[in-house]
Design an enzyme around this catalytic site. Sequence first.
Site, PDB file in Angstrom:
ATOM      1  CE1 TYR A   1      -3.080   3.002   0.424  1.00  0.00           C
ATOM      2  CE2 TYR A   1      -3.583   2.280   2.653  1.00  0.00           C
ATOM      3  CZ  TYR A   1      -3.794   3.147   1.613  1.00  0.00           C
ATOM      4  OH  TYR A   1      -4.715   4.158   1.737  1.00  0.00           O
TER       5      TYR A   1
ATOM      6  CE  LYS B   1      -5.904   1.537  -0.767  1.00  0.00           C
ATOM      7  NZ  LYS B   1      -6.414   1.416   0.619  1.00  0.00           N
TER       8      LYS B   1
END
Length: 301
Positions: A138, A167
Amino acid sequence: MSNASFWKGVLPAITTPFSEDGNVDHAFLARHARILVEAGCTGIVPLGSLGEAATLAFDEKVAIVKTLVEAVGDQVPVVPGIASLSTDEAVRLARAVKSVGARGLMVLPVYVYSTDWHEVAAHARAVIGATDLPVLLYNNPVAYKTDILPAQMAELAAEFPNLQAVKESSGDVRRFAAIKEVLGERLVLLVGMDDAIVEGLCMGAEGWIAGLVNAYPVESVKLFEQARDGGYAAARALYDWFLPLLRLDTVPKFVQLIKLVQSKVDLGNERVRAPRLPVFGAEREAALKVIDHAIANRPKL
């Protein structure tokens, strides 16, 4: 499950519901997850920023994952966010959620302490290597003050076969092209900001870690499918309706605002954990104007 299919589609960053006594409402959590899956979501991502993970105790986090695994069974993977104040706790959490059935992990930089790549990479290596579960890295420099660059992603990807996806939440749509330039098809790209979903899919993303899906699951899946299959032209009408709501995902009080939307469409309540408090006054009135307009003009799908 290979990286060819694990990360594609709409994966809700599911909110954490609280009952009046302040505890996690596991009954609603399970029901909410099933509603999201029935709408076509392809995974459930608890314990993220939207899930108020920073205010949850270790045992609460594990219990949330256990509830979700039991709720959705083998239909979709539960992919908890792994974030903490220390690397040791993040490693313990990764192993603990695997033991209760998590099928993947979303690995975040360490909370609070933003630092250089030498230390960020050491933390990431420890957490990614703690299990054999598929990992989504992330990157959210706005929230975590740590920007993981494409070349740095490639460094981790070369070392860890279980690192399968990223992400991307830098807010810069050009970053998608930069990641593809360095990594080719090695990592699956996922959009992490609701109001960049159509743009991200046009730039090669294949998944969406979504926020407003908590309140509008059917519309979120439809928007994803339209943009994936037909680009902006196909998605424009629905995107135009949805964008004012999707922008609620990218402001400091996004948790309170998304929970307010949930309460207005009867898919949850507004309760949050302090230091968060429900929005009030002019801020609340402005949000309700957006929300009520969306409800009044909700498209028939």
